[in-house]
Design a protein around this motif. Sequence first.
Motif, mmCIF file in Angstrom:
data_model
loop_
_atom_site.group_PDB
_atom_site.id
_atom_site.type_symbol
_atom_site.label_atom_id
_atom_site.label_comp_id
_atom_site.label_asym_id
_atom_site.label_seq_id
_atom_site.Cartn_x
_atom_site.Cartn_y
_atom_site.Cartn_z
ATOM 1 N N ASP A 67 -48.347 -3.201 81.668
ATOM 2 C CA ASP A 67 -49.605 -3.946 80.717
ATOM 3 C C ASP A 67 -50.715 -2.753 80.562
ATOM 4 N N ASP A 68 -51.092 -1.912 81.411
ATOM 5 C CA ASP A 68 -52.001 -0.949 81.089
ATOM 6 C C ASP A 68 -51.359 0.230 80.442
ATOM 7 N N TRP A 69 -50.139 0.411 80.385
ATOM 8 C CA TRP A 69 -49.388 1.514 79.706
ATOM 9 C C TRP A 69 -49.168 0.959 78.118
ATOM 10 N N LEU A 70 -48.757 -0.439 77.978
ATOM 11 C CA LEU A 70 -48.771 -1.104 76.734
ATOM 12 C C LEU A 70 -50.051 -0.940 76.086
ATOM 13 N N GLU A 71 -51.269 -1.049 76.827
ATOM 14 C CA GLU A 71 -52.316 -1.056 76.086
ATOM 15 C C GLU A 71 -52.584 0.073 75.309
ATOM 16 N N THR A 72 -52.283 0.983 75.683
ATOM 17 C CA THR A 72 -52.432 2.297 74.614
ATOM 18 C C THR A 72 -51.746 2.197 73.497
ATOM 19 N N PHE A 73 -50.672 1.483 73.463
ATOM 20 C CA PHE A 73 -49.937 1.034 72.341
ATOM 21 C C PHE A 73 -50.714 0.077 71.104
ATOM 22 N N ARG A 74 -51.295 -0.804 72.028
ATOM 23 C CA ARG A 74 -51.996 -1.939 71.381
ATOM 24 C C ARG A 74 -53.032 -1.600 70.594
ATOM 25 N N ARG A 75 -53.802 -0.605 71.394
ATOM 26 C CA ARG A 75 -55.162 0.141 70.670
ATOM 27 C C ARG A 75 -54.689 0.889 69.295
ATOM 28 N N MET A 76 -53.597 1.731 69.522
ATOM 29 C CA MET A 76 -53.111 2.391 68.390
ATOM 30 C C MET A 76 -52.605 1.702 67.174
ATOM 31 N N TRP A 77 -52.040 0.412 67.537
ATOM 32 C CA TRP A 77 -51.584 -0.529 66.310
ATOM 33 C C TRP A 77 -52.783 -1.308 65.791
ATOM 34 N N GLU A 78 -53.693 -1.647 66.706
ATOM 35 C CA GLU A 78 -54.745 -2.482 66.166
ATOM 36 C C GLU A 78 -55.538 -1.262 65.167
ATOM 37 N N GLU A 79 -55.782 -0.118 65.555
ATOM 38 C CA GLU A 79 -56.386 0.886 64.499
ATOM 39 C C GLU A 79 -55.703 0.826 63.193
ATOM 40 N N LYS A 80 -54.360 0.939 63.439
ATOM 41 C CA LYS A 80 -53.494 0.931 62.210
ATOM 42 C C LYS A 80 -53.589 -0.229 61.294
ATOM 43 N N PHE A 81 -53.511 -1.311 61.989
ATOM 44 C CA PHE A 81 -53.552 -2.609 61.229
ATOM 45 C C PHE A 81 -55.252 -2.688 60.702
ATOM 46 N N ASP A 82 -56.077 -2.195 61.396
ATOM 47 C CA ASP A 82 -57.686 -2.336 60.803
ATOM 48 C C ASP A 82 -57.610 -1.488 59.638
ATOM 49 N N ASN A 83 -57.003 -0.322 59.575
ATOM 50 C CA ASN A 83 -57.010 0.679 58.528
ATOM 51 C C ASN A 83 -56.134 0.052 57.332
#
Length: 112
Positions: free
Chosen positions: A77-93
């Motif tokens: 889950d900690d490892w996947l969190e790094t990807f979640r943050r990246m995707w959330e930023e992309k979706f926000d953009n």
Amino acid sequence: MNVSTFSALAEPNRLDIVELLRDGPLPVGEIADRLQLGQPQTSKHLRVLNEAGLVEVQPVANKRIYKLRAQPFQELDDWLETFRRMWEEKFDNLEAYLRQLQEQDHRGGDKE
């Protein structure tokens, strides 16, 4: 993140075992019955999951009870969190860009 975690979970029967154990500890025989697998096959899968650190076994009388270990799943889950943050930023953009396009369309529509 441990590669053996992915390797162990990549096999469909082992993933099914993990999903079954999510509801609580179970003996080998019950895991085999619920997944309609042979007991030797189930034991082999459980051995792989145990070696990967995903499950632990507790002998109770003549049964072996398997349960999930929280730590490897927390690491995943900690490892996947790094990807979640990246995707959330992309979706926000993307959301901001789409909002900008809608505003341009709305302003363009007013001129007609």
